[in-house]
Write a protein that holds these residues in place. Sequence first.
Motif, PDB file in Angstrom:
ATOM      1  N   GLN A 210       1.684   6.103 -10.120  1.00 53.84           N
ATOM      2  CA  GLN A 210       0.575   5.364  -9.506  1.00 53.84           C
ATOM      3  C   GLN A 210       0.355   4.028 -10.215  1.00 53.84           C
ATOM      4  O   GLN A 210       0.099   3.010  -9.575  1.00 53.84           O
ATOM      5  CB  GLN A 210      -0.700   6.213  -9.526  1.00 53.84           C
ATOM      6  CG  GLN A 210      -0.664   7.311  -8.460  1.00 53.84           C
ATOM      7  CD  GLN A 210      -1.572   8.488  -8.778  1.00 53.84           C
ATOM      8  OE1 GLN A 210      -2.131   8.557  -9.872  1.00 53.84           O
ATOM      9  NE2 GLN A 210      -1.690   9.413  -7.835  1.00 53.84           N
ATOM     10  N   ALA A 211       0.498   4.050 -11.530  1.00 52.19           N
ATOM     11  CA  ALA A 211       0.337   2.807 -12.289  1.00 52.19           C
ATOM     12  C   ALA A 211       1.434   1.816 -11.919  1.00 52.19           C
ATOM     13  O   ALA A 211       1.180   0.622 -11.690  1.00 52.19           O
ATOM     14  CB  ALA A 211       0.375   3.101 -13.790  1.00 52.19           C
ATOM     15  N   LYS A 214       0.851   0.214  -8.536  1.00 49.09           N
ATOM     16  CA  LYS A 214      -0.178  -0.819  -8.554  1.00 49.09           C
ATOM     17  C   LYS A 214       0.343  -2.118  -9.149  1.00 49.09           C
ATOM     18  O   LYS A 214       0.142  -3.196  -8.598  1.00 49.09           O
ATOM     19  CB  LYS A 214      -1.381  -0.320  -9.350  1.00 49.09           C
ATOM     20  CG  LYS A 214      -2.619  -0.380  -8.503  1.00 49.09           C
ATOM     21  CD  LYS A 214      -3.833   0.201  -9.166  1.00 49.09           C
ATOM     22  CE  LYS A 214      -4.503   1.162  -8.199  1.00 49.09           C
ATOM     23  NZ  LYS A 214      -4.827   2.440  -8.787  1.00 49.09           N
ATOM     24  N   THR A 215       1.003  -2.038 -10.290  1.00 43.83           N
ATOM     25  CA  THR A 215       1.381  -3.280 -10.973  1.00 43.83           C
ATOM     26  C   THR A 215       2.572  -3.983 -10.343  1.00 43.83           C
ATOM     27  O   THR A 215       2.746  -5.170 -10.545  1.00 43.83           O
ATOM     28  CB  THR A 215       1.721  -3.053 -12.465  1.00 43.83           C
ATOM     29  OG1 THR A 215       2.472  -1.872 -12.573  1.00 43.83           O
ATOM     30  CG2 THR A 215       0.471  -2.962 -13.297  1.00 43.83           C
ATOM     31  N   LYS A 222      -0.714 -10.442  -1.666  1.00 45.76           N
ATOM     32  CA  LYS A 222      -1.277  -9.242  -1.025  1.00 45.76           C
ATOM     33  C   LYS A 222      -1.121  -9.291   0.495  1.00 45.76           C
ATOM     34  O   LYS A 222      -1.425 -10.304   1.119  1.00 45.76           O
ATOM     35  CB  LYS A 222      -2.743  -9.120  -1.384  1.00 45.76           C
ATOM     36  CG  LYS A 222      -2.939  -7.899  -2.216  1.00 45.76           C
ATOM     37  CD  LYS A 222      -4.353  -7.529  -2.471  1.00 45.76           C
ATOM     38  CE  LYS A 222      -4.192  -6.304  -3.299  1.00 45.76           C
ATOM     39  NZ  LYS A 222      -4.933  -5.680  -4.047  1.00 45.76           N
ATOM     40  N   GLU A 241       1.463   8.020  -4.475  1.00 49.37           N
ATOM     41  CA  GLU A 241       0.884   6.715  -4.831  1.00 49.37           C
ATOM     42  C   GLU A 241      -0.330   6.371  -3.984  1.00 49.37           C
ATOM     43  O   GLU A 241      -1.055   5.433  -4.279  1.00 49.37           O
ATOM     44  CB  GLU A 241       1.938   5.611  -4.720  1.00 49.37           C
ATOM     45  CG  GLU A 241       2.575   5.414  -3.351  1.00 49.37           C
ATOM     46  CD  GLU A 241       3.818   6.275  -3.129  1.00 49.37           C
ATOM     47  OE1 GLU A 241       3.838   7.409  -3.646  1.00 49.37           O
ATOM     48  OE2 GLU A 241       4.749   5.822  -2.438  1.00 49.37           O
ATOM     49  N   LYS A 242      -0.559   7.132  -2.905  1.00 47.30           N
ATOM     50  CA  LYS A 242      -1.694   6.826  -2.042  1.00 47.30           C
ATOM     51  C   LYS A 242      -2.822   7.840  -2.193  1.00 47.30           C
ATOM     52  O   LYS A 242      -3.771   7.845  -1.421  1.00 47.30           O
ATOM     53  CB  LYS A 242      -1.224   6.766  -0.578  1.00 47.30           C
ATOM     54  CG  LYS A 242      -0.496   5.469  -0.238  1.00 47.30           C
ATOM     55  CD  LYS A 242      -1.493   4.335  -0.227  1.00 47.30           C
ATOM     56  CE  LYS A 242      -0.835   2.987   0.036  1.00 47.30           C
ATOM     57  NZ  LYS A 242      -1.793   1.885  -0.197  1.00 47.30           N
ATOM     58  N   GLU A 245      -7.156   6.971  -2.748  1.00 45.77           N
ATOM     59  CA  GLU A 245      -7.443   5.581  -2.362  1.00 45.77           C
ATOM     60  C   GLU A 245      -8.593   5.516  -1.402  1.00 45.77           C
ATOM     61  O   GLU A 245      -8.792   6.432  -0.614  1.00 45.77           O
ATOM     62  CB  GLU A 245      -6.200   4.961  -1.715  1.00 45.77           C
ATOM     63  CG  GLU A 245      -5.214   4.529  -2.746  1.00 45.77           C
ATOM     64  CD  GLU A 245      -4.437   3.275  -2.317  1.00 45.77           C
ATOM     65  OE1 GLU A 245      -4.570   2.845  -1.164  1.00 45.77           O
ATOM     66  OE2 GLU A 245      -3.720   2.736  -3.161  1.00 45.77           O
TER      67      GLU A 245
ATOM     68  N   GLN B  16       2.885  -0.481 -17.589  1.00 46.36           N
ATOM     69  CA  GLN B  16       2.077  -1.472 -16.876  1.00 46.36           C
ATOM     70  C   GLN B  16       2.499  -2.896 -17.237  1.00 46.36           C
ATOM     71  O   GLN B  16       2.619  -3.752 -16.374  1.00 46.36           O
ATOM     72  CB  GLN B  16       0.596  -1.248 -17.171  1.00 46.36           C
ATOM     73  CG  GLN B  16       0.049  -0.137 -16.281  1.00 46.36           C
ATOM     74  CD  GLN B  16      -1.261   0.428 -16.764  1.00 46.36           C
ATOM     75  OE1 GLN B  16      -1.530   0.454 -17.961  1.00 46.36           O
ATOM     76  NE2 GLN B  16      -2.073   0.897 -15.835  1.00 46.36           N
ATOM     77  N   SER B  56       4.694  -1.680  -1.526  1.00 49.79           N
ATOM     78  CA  SER B  56       3.559  -1.986  -2.387  1.00 49.79           C
ATOM     79  C   SER B  56       2.525  -2.821  -1.630  1.00 49.79           C
ATOM     80  O   SER B  56       2.733  -3.190  -0.479  1.00 49.79           O
ATOM     81  CB  SER B  56       4.032  -2.716  -3.640  1.00 49.79           C
ATOM     82  OG  SER B  56       4.801  -3.837  -3.284  1.00 49.79           O
ATOM     83  N   ASP B  57       1.417  -3.108  -2.296  1.00 47.18           N
ATOM     84  CA  ASP B  57       0.311  -3.785  -1.620  1.00 47.18           C
ATOM     85  C   ASP B  57       0.666  -5.177  -1.112  1.00 47.18           C
ATOM     86  O   ASP B  57      -0.039  -5.741  -0.274  1.00 47.18           O
ATOM     87  CB  ASP B  57      -0.899  -3.885  -2.568  1.00 47.18           C
ATOM     88  CG  ASP B  57      -1.513  -2.513  -2.820  1.00 47.18           C
ATOM     89  OD1 ASP B  57      -1.209  -1.586  -2.035  1.00 47.18           O
ATOM     90  OD2 ASP B  57      -2.281  -2.364  -3.783  1.00 47.18           O
TER      91      ASP B  57
END
Lengths: 245, 427
Positions: A210-211, A214-215, A222, A241-242, A245, B16, B56-57
């Motif tokens: 999950q970390a 995100k990174t 975005k 990973e979701k 949320e 990270q 990813s986002d």
Amino acid sequence: MVKYLCDGTSDGTLSAIGLILQEHSDPGLVTLSEREDTLFEEGMFIATDPLKAEDLFSRLKEKAPDAARTLYFFMLAEQEGMANSLLHYIEQALQHGDKVNGYLTHPAVRDIVTVSRKAARELHRMKGLLRFEKLRDGAYLAQMEPDHNIIQPLAYHFSRRLRAQHWFLYDRKRRTASSWNKGELRFGTIEQFTTPALSEDEKEVQAMWQAFFKTIAIPDRKNPRLQKSNMPMKYWKYLTEKQGE
Amino acid sequence: MEVTIFPAMNTLAKLQILSGAARYDASCASSGSRREGAPPGGTGNTSQSGICHSWSDDGRCISLLKLLLSNDCRYDCAYCVNRSSNQVPRASFTAREVVDLTLEFYRRNYIEGLFLSSAVMQSPDQTMERMVRVVETLRVEERFGGYIHLKIIPGSSSELVRKAGFYADRISVNMELPSQASLQRLAPQKEKAAILEPMALIGREIQESLVERKKIRSAPRFAPSGQSTQMIIGASPETDFQILRLSQGLYKKMNLKRVYYSAYVPVSDDNRLPVIASPPLLREHRLYQADWLLRFYGFTAEEILSDDAPHLDESFDPKTAWALRHPEFFPVEINRADYGTLLRVPGIGVTSAKRIVAARRFSLITPEGMKKIGVVVKRAKYFITCSGRPFEQSLHQPAQIRQQLLLGEGSGEVKLPRQLVLPGLYA
């Protein structure tokens, strides 16, 4: 027009098609539909004959291997009401061989190819989106609710890939399961499913993933719309990973 | 009681930092290599078409665990977030940490494999050696058969480059900037020769291994998925024409599989860099479109741009821009034109062109038939005829078509590009 009926199972449909193609010199004049047992239903019922179905499939495999592949994926889609399209698709495939899949101006060919393509696409997607969780006994479990019945080819994919571990796939929608252990691939059904306990280090590994998830995204870029169009939300339920949320 | 795999919070913190530092590398393909099954007693294989595991986002596909081994860099490249003068937290993984992360993620089907790059630690060779050791451990000790993409550190010895290609599916050396002058200005510690030499070496080794494997099937494979590179767009003054010609040269002479373009994300207020509000995403998008024309559509860089018009059009994709400059080429007759000609029609891509050619074998294609086979004519209709009949009656002049196309797309307002790059699909 000659009208036929079949029971709508894959064996039933294929054996009816096999028989029709054997008996009719011009299958263009024939229609085939699934029996619904209504009062005014017209047509002659063709009984299921698994041998005939198998026979047709091997003939197709020999004459048009691509079309046989298309048929395989079409079957995974479990679409109802398409027996007639299937009849005329197979008729065309036996006539033209593999180039039949390019004959998209033919309505039956288009119907079958479209449905088949969707199933194949979901299989490819699930090869990436399936998520395993490590259980307390060291085995791995992946759950899913795919639109198409893809557990068989999916399990085959993982049997080549995750060979050294003991794993299960479970299709919650169809209650079907597959397992791999020490070189043996098995399929079955699970009527009563209880989610087993996770291995103690599982949450730790999930947190790592999950970390990372995100990174790895670039904040200046975005683009949630693009994310959703590539990875439809219906698949998020089981994505590690979701979660949350 | 089971032992936890990752001893302290340490690995998470490192992860990270070191995935955040790796995210500006655009490459994510996992295709082009095919290992049918996992090695005996091991885990992992590869798929010819590549597999995306998540998005990813920012909408980009995640297929590989993308990491730097270290972001502790002794170089001070102006455009780079990891430059030595930048005040960011620094971290370095141990080989074991990377190996364990890769395996744990792979077993859960999070990833297709590992993408490992690094900042230059003590020296190029010392860094490269540590990177090679990671993949060696994965391949030899852990019998890992999944996909590995390894970055080559410019300036590392050819022996290490060879070793890297022996273990990895793909290796890549980043061009970073499209010209020697810009490299000198923004990355004074990197030399063009140190970038091009390993590229040429890799190209030769790949070629040799392919020849060997034709003779002996069991001959070792060298980077079976080929080599790629990446350039940063918008940090230096090169024109699109210069960039495209460079890519063309790399594809032709160095046999590269992919050139990636990465819109410069402002990560520094160094006065050698342009001041921009946001990364030039549209330019990046247009370059990818032009790159596709080079690789799959039979165009040359000189057809797409020229010294007089060295930049890609913002309002039109490069193929449409080319078509508007070449009215003599159109209309194209759908029922007769060969595959290569169909590919030049704006709005007709590889899939559509193939479908047209396949459907023509059975009967003439009508406008209705175009829809049936799934060819979208929204854009193509201005440039084609169907059995001699035009799709759009009145439009013949490029100026009119230009107008119409702009109107059709919301009066010239350029939409933010949807990402064209489908890394899983083509190399």
